[in-house]
Design an enzyme around this catalytic site. Structure first.
Site, mmCIF file in Angstrom:
data_model
loop_
_atom_site.group_PDB
_atom_site.id
_atom_site.type_symbol
_atom_site.label_atom_id
_atom_site.label_comp_id
_atom_site.label_asym_id
_atom_site.label_seq_id
_atom_site.Cartn_x
_atom_site.Cartn_y
_atom_site.Cartn_z
ATOM 1 N N CYS A 2 0.812 -1.227 0.000
ATOM 2 C CA CYS A 2 0.000 0.000 0.000
ATOM 3 C C CYS A 2 0.847 1.280 0.000
ATOM 4 O O CYS A 2 1.942 1.295 0.543
ATOM 5 C CB CYS A 2 -0.881 0.048 1.227
ATOM 6 N N ARG A 27 4.759 0.097 -6.112
ATOM 7 C CA ARG A 27 4.777 -0.724 -4.902
ATOM 8 C C ARG A 27 3.812 -1.895 -4.981
ATOM 9 O O ARG A 27 3.891 -2.818 -4.182
ATOM 10 C CB ARG A 27 4.415 0.136 -3.690
ATOM 11 N N TRP A 77 -3.273 -2.579 -1.271
ATOM 12 C CA TRP A 77 -2.919 -3.961 -1.616
ATOM 13 C C TRP A 77 -3.686 -4.808 -0.614
ATOM 14 O O TRP A 77 -3.377 -4.797 0.574
ATOM 15 C CB TRP A 77 -1.413 -4.125 -1.476
ATOM 16 N N ASN A 103 -1.418 1.878 6.045
ATOM 17 C CA ASN A 103 -0.557 0.785 5.574
ATOM 18 C C ASN A 103 -0.259 -0.102 6.771
ATOM 19 O O ASN A 103 0.003 0.417 7.855
ATOM 20 C CB ASN A 103 0.772 1.313 5.043
ATOM 21 N N GLY A 104 -0.258 -1.408 6.563
ATOM 22 C CA GLY A 104 0.054 -2.328 7.657
ATOM 23 C C GLY A 104 -1.161 -3.172 7.997
ATOM 24 O O GLY A 104 -2.098 -3.297 7.193
ATOM 25 N N GLU A 486 18.325 -17.136 -7.904
ATOM 26 C CA GLU A 486 17.909 -15.784 -8.292
ATOM 27 C C GLU A 486 17.329 -15.782 -9.714
ATOM 28 O O GLU A 486 16.301 -15.143 -9.978
ATOM 29 C CB GLU A 486 19.117 -14.833 -8.187
ATOM 30 N N LYS A 490 13.556 -14.598 -10.680
ATOM 31 C CA LYS A 490 13.317 -13.524 -11.651
ATOM 32 C C LYS A 490 12.297 -13.987 -12.680
ATOM 33 O O LYS A 490 11.362 -13.274 -13.016
ATOM 34 C CB LYS A 490 14.607 -13.127 -12.396
ATOM 35 N N GLU A 493 8.622 -14.647 -11.053
ATOM 36 C CA GLU A 493 7.851 -13.523 -10.514
ATOM 37 C C GLU A 493 7.308 -12.610 -11.600
ATOM 38 O O GLU A 493 6.240 -12.028 -11.431
ATOM 39 C CB GLU A 493 8.636 -12.731 -9.464
ATOM 40 N N HIS A 509 18.812 -37.298 -7.214
ATOM 41 C CA HIS A 509 18.107 -37.695 -5.988
ATOM 42 C C HIS A 509 16.601 -37.454 -6.105
ATOM 43 O O HIS A 509 15.896 -37.454 -5.098
ATOM 44 C CB HIS A 509 18.677 -36.962 -4.775
ATOM 45 N N LYS A 609 6.482 -4.108 -4.198
ATOM 46 C CA LYS A 609 7.913 -3.799 -4.177
ATOM 47 C C LYS A 609 8.475 -3.916 -2.772
ATOM 48 O O LYS A 609 9.559 -4.437 -2.563
ATOM 49 C CB LYS A 609 8.129 -2.376 -4.716
HETATM 50 O O1 M6R Z 1 13.536 -4.803 -0.111
HETATM 51 P P1 M6R Z 1 14.049 -6.187 0.216
HETATM 52 O O2 M6R Z 1 15.366 -6.444 -0.398
HETATM 53 O O3 M6R Z 1 14.046 -6.462 1.685
HETATM 54 O O4 M6R Z 1 13.003 -7.155 -0.449
HETATM 55 C C1 M6R Z 1 13.102 -8.537 -0.321
HETATM 56 C C2 M6R Z 1 12.220 -9.245 -1.315
HETATM 57 O O5 M6R Z 1 10.885 -8.887 -1.108
HETATM 58 C C3 M6R Z 1 12.617 -8.924 -2.753
HETATM 59 O O6 M6R Z 1 13.947 -9.223 -3.015
HETATM 60 C C4 M6R Z 1 11.709 -9.691 -3.729
HETATM 61 O O7 M6R Z 1 11.976 -11.050 -3.663
HETATM 62 C C5 M6R Z 1 11.887 -9.148 -5.157
HETATM 63 N N1 M6R Z 1 10.615 -9.019 -5.776
HETATM 64 C C6 M6R Z 1 12.697 -10.025 -6.020
HETATM 65 O O8 M6R Z 1 12.826 -9.493 -7.305
#
Ligand code: M6R
Length: 614
Positions: A2, A27, A77, A103-104, A486, A490, A493, A509, A609
């Site tokens: 949010c 965000r 959100w 927010n929260g 990673e 990528k 997501e 395994h 984000k």
């Molecule tokens: O802001 P942060 O690095 O703490 O965020 C951690 C994860 O939420 C963040 O890396 C998330 O996995 C990304 N969307 C990956 O691209």
């Protein structure tokens, strides 16, 4: 997650709120709304709409349809209650006098709602936020407290995390801001004041900001901002000047922020690395870990979420090799509940791009409670994690807007390596020459990355061959396995393609039973020491019908091409710099696959984000 923006001044508030909300779109959100005080109607006017901000903006004719110089806005959100007009914020008390953006999460909202219902207060939404608006109204109108007292009394009843923006129809020249465990900043303008969850929302109007701390309350008017601590005692807030340009948070001709940020990596790395390397040694600004402390360390524990966690996985391999100190890596969401073995002989390294991830923040607090010293690697200056850590190393990547992190990841990795060299010099675990060799390669990294970025079309071509696959496996050993984690994240997501990363040795395994004709396997084989093993795994999956897209260094490309279906290359470099270069083709591959699948690359579904809820 949010977004909040608020304005009080002499200009029309709605266009400013809409502009601010547009800066927070990155965000992640599913609905948006604003509330302004209309002097003509002597009442709050609330406009809310499910879906993109564009829907709200059209409803408000870009802001022209809602008159008023004080207002609050929100992008939601959904957590409590589905995305809908009625569940969007601002939430308003049944009297229509108190509007709240939040927010929260209010953890005890059900109990508070039950109390208010028993007092005859009617509810219209399913949100936890409505409870806040109704409770303030209950104290303000029902018990005739002043607005500030009513807010204070409400805060005593709330459990959970919240950043709140509050507007009252009886006090149309002020806004109230409250922060607990969810970021909120104050903006100091000429004849106006702002509140926002993120500095980008107000940067167009002011560069003078104050970061609210937990438990603080602020009263904003056009003449200034009065701040109070949790005891409602007046406090002085430090005003910080933000010096980065607003262009840094705009697309600058690129179709997507993600692509722009991938391309920005060499520059970001120069900012992150170059000022810290001199005469074969690492110098950190404002660094206060003594040599004695470093030499007495028994353990390093890295804590993070998502991609930052993946940096931690690489960090374990790199830091152990450089320092010979045992390194553990923990997911922040697990760490806080696992009764961790951490004490004053442990250095806890917290990694976070946003500096606001709630799980990471909670883990940081747990580590401090257990007596550990916390060093954080953070991008967003002044963020909550940066401020609560004993020591911060900023990554200086500049604003990262796309949900999928790219330059955040690569600069974090660079800081981890610099930290490794710094410690190794103190501990004597690397020779001076070995440090010089590594640092020299780190200084060459931005240039080598530019070589990779100069030809995205090669990667685009292979993405066009495979974008229709429903499932992808990433395999690798050692740091190539960490890189695979990673690369896989990528892809999934932003393109919604199912993918998994496996340590290649684990294939036999179990996982290899999934490999059949046409399965796409991305084989990461950059790590020279284990190249032969990587080749064997390629042969293994090829023999079962897989298409293998391999990544290796230029000097090994010919060898890899004997077996793999296709080979992507990166320039040869120091072993400890390989993941920093190797991640780039993987970012581009994910980007192009998502592009070809028509996905919303910068704002993938269900993601935010900065994840400020548990
Ligand atoms: O802001 P942060 O690095 O703490 O965020 C951690 C994860 O939420 C963040 O890396 C998330 O996995 C990304 N969307 C990956 O691209």
């Amino acid at each position: 997650m949010c977004g909040i923006v608020g304005y009080v001044g002499t200009e029309q508030a709605t266009p400013i709120l809409l502009e601010g909300l547009s800066r927070l779109e990155y965000r992640g959100y599913d609905s948006a709304g604003v509330a302004v005080y209309s002097r003509q109607q002597e009442a709050l006017r609330v406009y809310k709409a499910k879906g993109r901000l564009r829907v709200l903006s059209d409803m408000l004719q870009g802001g022209a349809a809602a008159d008023g110089t004080t207002g609050i806005g929100h992008t939601r959100w959904a957590t409590h209650g589905a995305p809908s007009d009625v569940n969007s914020h601002p939430q308003v008390s049944h009297s229509g006098k108190i509007a709240v953006v939040h927010n929260g999460i209010i953890e005890n909202y059900a109990e508070l709602k039950e109390f208010l219902l028993s007092e005859g207060v009617p509810f219209t939404s399913e949100t936890d936020t409505e409870v806040v608006a109704q409770l303030i109204a209950y104290f303000y109108e029902g018990e005739h407290l002043s607005l500030l007292e009513a807010v204070g009394r409400t805060l005593l009843r709330l459990e959970g995390a919240y950043a709140l923006g509050i507007l009252c129809a009886d006090a149309p020249d002020k806004l109230i801001a409250v922060r607990k465990d969810s970021p909120l900043i104050l903006g100091y303008g000429e004849g106006c004041s702002f509140l926002a969850s993120d500095v980008t929302a107000i940067l167009r109007y002011t560069r003078e900001v104050g970061y609210m701390d937990d438990g603080e309350v602020a009263v904003l008017t056009r003449d200034g901002i009065a701040c109070y601590n949790y005891l409602m005692q007046p406090i002085e807030k430090e005003i910080i000047h933000i010096d980065w340009e607003i262009d840094a948070a705009e697309k600058g001709g690129y179709e997507h922020f993600m692509f722009k940020e991938i391309m920005e990596q060499p520059e970001a790395l120069r900012r992150c690395i170059f000022p810290r390397v001199r005469d074969g040694a690492v110098y950190f600004e404002d660094f206060h870990l003594s040599d004695d402390y470093i030499c007495a360390l028994k353990k390093i524990c890295i804590i993070a979420c998502g991609s930052s966690y993946h940096v931690g996985v690489v960090g374990k391999y790199h830091l152990e090799r450089m320092t010979r100190i045992p390194v553990e890596v923990a997911l922040a969401s697990e760490f806080r509940y696992m009764d961790p073995i951490v004490d004053s002989s442990t250095l806890v390294v917290v990694i976070s791009q946003s500096g606001e991830t709630l799980d990471t923040m909670a883990a940081l607090r747990e580590a401090k409670r257990l007596g550990a010293h916390v060093l954080s690697i953070v991008n967003v200056v002044g963020s909550s994690i940066a401020r609560e850590s004993d020591q911060v190393l900023y990554t200086w990547a500049g604003p990262e807007i796309a949900v999928a992190t790219t330059k955040g990841y690569s600069t974090q990795l660079a800081v981890v390596n610099l930290l490794g060299v710094y410690f190794a010099r103190v501990l004597g675990t690397m020779t001076a020459q070995a440090c010089v060799d590594l640092l020299e390669e780190m200084l060459l990294l931005p240039g080598k990355m530019e070589q990779v970025l100069a030809h995205p079309e090669d990667i685009q071509y292979w993405a066009s061959q495979y974008f229709n696959h429903d499932s992808v496996f990433y395999i690798g050993r050692n740091v190539d396995y960490a890189l695979g984690l990673e690369a896989s994240l990528k892809l999934k997501e932003i393109s919604y393609v199912h993918s998994e990363a496996y340590a290649s040795g684990e294939l036999k395994h179990g996982t290899i039973s999934l490999v059949e004709d046409g399965t796409l396997v991305v084989a990461l084989g950059t790590y020279g020491r284990l190249f032969e093993k990587a080749m064997s795994n390629v042969v293994e999956v090829k023999a079962r019908g897989a298409d293998v897209l391999a990544l290796t260094t230029e000097s090994r490309a010919a060898e890899m091409a004997k077996t793999a279906t296709a080979v992507l290359t990166i320039p040869d470099t120091h072993e400890l710099v390989l993941p920093s270069l190797g991640v780039v083709p993987m970012q581009l591959f994910a980007y192009y696959v998502a592009l070809m699948r028509g996905c919303d690359i910068d704002k993938p579904r269900n993601l935010a984000k900065s994840v400020t809820v548990e």
